[in-house]
Each structure stands twice: as structure tokens, then as C-alpha cells.
Write a protein that holds these residues in place. Structure first.
Motif, short mmCIF file in Angstrom:
data_model
loop_
_atom_site.label_atom_id
_atom_site.label_comp_id
_atom_site.label_asym_id
_atom_site.label_seq_id
_atom_site.Cartn_x
_atom_site.Cartn_y
_atom_site.Cartn_z
N ARG A 1 11.45 0.53 92.33
CA ARG A 1 10.83 1.79 91.93
C ARG A 1 10.09 2.42 93.10
N VAL B 1 10.83 6.08 94.94
CA VAL B 1 9.84 7.15 95.07
C VAL B 1 9.62 7.51 96.53
N LEU C 1 13.14 12.52 90.12
CA LEU C 1 12.40 11.65 89.19
C LEU C 1 13.07 11.64 87.82
N VAL D 1 7.21 13.99 83.75
CA VAL D 1 6.68 14.41 85.05
C VAL D 1 5.64 15.51 84.86
N SER E 1 3.81 17.96 87.29
CA SER E 1 3.76 18.49 88.64
C SER E 1 2.83 19.69 88.69
N ARG F 1 2.87 6.28 80.10
CA ARG F 1 3.27 6.48 81.49
C ARG F 1 3.63 7.94 81.76
N TYR F 2 3.34 8.37 82.98
CA TYR F 2 3.88 9.65 83.46
C TYR F 2 3.81 9.68 84.98
N TRP F 3 4.71 10.47 85.55
CA TRP F 3 4.67 10.72 86.99
C TRP F 3 3.70 11.86 87.24
N VAL G 1 2.48 14.48 90.23
CA VAL G 1 3.09 14.98 91.47
C VAL G 1 2.33 16.17 92.03
N ILE H 1 3.15 11.45 95.13
CA ILE H 1 3.79 11.06 93.87
C ILE H 1 3.13 9.77 93.39
N LEU I 1 2.65 7.03 89.88
CA LEU I 1 3.00 6.62 88.53
C LEU I 1 1.72 6.21 87.82
#
Length: 259
Positions: A4, A8, A53, A62, A64, A79-81, A83, A103, A105
Motif C-alpha cells: 500500500r 501511494v 487511489l 477520498v 481531497s 478509513r479514508y484517504w 489528500v 497523501i 490514510l
């Protein structure tokens, strides 16, 4: 987690390449609703990161900076990304090279993985729980990161400060800290230099958003440092609908009774 993190890093570097393509030529600057600047480099990096992603197998949402409305919230595992496609747009516009791709996590309110790429400097900072923190230099060599620890009593604190966002509260805070020397720097690099032991503390007594700090916080924490509010609580990402961070301090040592 290694796969992972590799994914990224690849995505962040691809976004960095797109940013540098714009950086190499003339570009226009727009103003967003909050009066912050926006360039085509921000947009290009955003599009690459979100696309890549979303192509990863787990389907993690995500968030952003450049498309907040598209974020529907963390998944069922929390969970989320997180950015920031181009952190330090003001530094990008000034062409001083101190801008990054961030970026992170987030899992249950905590950054468990972070990648910070500084494309103009040719460096990257990588971290994940269980893997520690690493700096990749312009030659591709990887260096394990470790914070410096609390300075000796007779040694001045090395304090990182913002180039573009001065704070009226900073002087008072620094008086309380004691003998110190300032190191001005832009973007999330301020946290990264603490992670690599080149500075001791970064007080941020002005506005920042979640995406400004998440990735670099992971780097600092995995290098043995801490990022906490003025009340001594870890900086949290558990409520992404609240985009603004409280004031916080990044410390290059772990002992909370030793500040």
C-alpha cells in the motif's frame, strides 16, 4: 502495508511529475472562494491522485482539498484517504521549491500511513504503522528517520516557522519556550524536517486544514515525534466534516512531561 505504501508513493510521484511540468513554464493563478490561490498544477495533481487511489482494490473514499463535495465520509472501517494535491501553492507561485504532494490514510481518526513528496527538491518522506518512517533522497537512497529528541538545556531550540503564514501569537509562545533559533520553511516540509531530526519543534498557531497535516503527521509519529493540540491531545481526523485543525505543536521528542 508495504504494498500500500509503495502504491501511494508511486501515485504521489506521478502527481509530482505533473506539478513539475507546470512549474517549468508560465502558468496562471486563480483565487478560490476562501481567497487562497489555485493553479492548473493543483488541478492536474488532484485528478491523477483521485483516479489512481480510486483504482486501488479496497475502494477507500477520498477527501481531497480540490473536491471536498465529492467526499461522502469514511468507509465502514473508519478509513479514508486524505489528500492535498499541492500543499504550499504560495511557495509554488513564488518558485522557491518548498511545496509538496500529501497523501495520508486515515483509520479511526488517526493517520496510519503518510506520503509527502517534494518534487522540486527530489525528495520523499514515507511512513506507515509497523514500517517506521523513511526519507528518499534525490539519488533514490532511503534513510530511516528519527527525531532529534529534546535539546540539551544549554542548546537553543530549533523552531520551524511558516514562510507565508505568520502568526501574532507566535512571539508569546516562543518567549515561553526560551532560547531558540528560527528556521523558516513552507508547506508540510515543516513537519518533515522535525521527523528527520533537523529541527526540534513547530508551533502552528494559525489556521490549517486536515489535508495540510495528515500525511506529514504520520511521518513525524513514525519517526518518534508527536503532533498535539495546545491541550496536549493528539491531532485527530475523526470528524472530517470539520475541515480546520485547532492550533497545534509538533515536537521532535516523545516525553510529554519534558516540554
Amino acid at each position: 502495508m508495504t504494498k500500500r505504501l509503495d502504491d501511494v508513493e508511486r501515485i504521489a510521484r506521478e502527481a509530482g511529475d505533473a506539478i513539475m511540468a507546470v512549474y517549468a513554464r508560465e502558468f496562471s493563478v486563480e483565487e478560490k472562494a476562501d481567497k487562497s490561490p489555485l493553479t492548473e498544477a493543483d488541478r492536474a495533481a488532484h485528478e491523477i491522485i483521485v483516479r489512481e487511489l480510486n483504482a486501488l482494490p479496497e475502494g477507500i473514499p477520498v477527501l481531497s482539498e480540490e473536491d471536498i463535495d465529492a467526499f461522502s465520509g469514511p468507509d465502514e472501517k473508519g478509513r479514508y484517504w486524505l489528500v492535498d494535491p499541492l500543499d504550499g501553492t504560495k511557495e509554488f507561485i513564488k518558485r522557491n521549491d518548498e511545496f509538496t504532494v500529501n497523501i495520508a490514510l486515515i483509520e479511526q481518526g488517526k493517520p496510519v500511513l503518510g506520503v509527502v513528496v517534494a518534487p522540486a527538491l527530489g525528495t520523499a518522506y514515507l511512513a506507515a504503522e509497523g514500517l517506521g518512517a523513511t526519507k528518499v533522497d534525490p539519488f533514490g537512497t532511503r534513510h530511516t528517520l528519527q527525531v532529534a529528541g529534546r535539546p540539551e538545556t544549554t542548546t537553543p531550540w530549533r523552531v520551524v516557522g511558516s514562510r507565508s503564514h505568520p502568526s501574532p501569537y507566535l512571539a508569546e509562545w516562543l518567549n515561553t519556550l526560551g532560547k531558540h533559533e528560527m528556521l523558516p520553511m513552507g508547506s508540510s516540509l515543516k513537519l518533515c524536517v522535525i521527523a528527520e531530526g533537523k529541527a526540534d519543534v513547530y508551533p502552528r498557531l494559525g489556521p490549517t486544514c486536515l489535508w495540510d497535516t495528515g500525511a506529514a503527521q504520520a511521518v513525524v509519529e513514525q519517526a518518534g515525534g508527536r503532533v498535539e493540540t495546545l491541550q496536549g491531545e493528539p491531532l485527530s481526523y475523526a470528524t472530517p466534516s470539520k475541515k480546520l485543525n485547532p492550533h497545534f505543536v509538533v515536537w521532535g521528542h516523545r516525553d510529554i512531561h519534558d516540554t
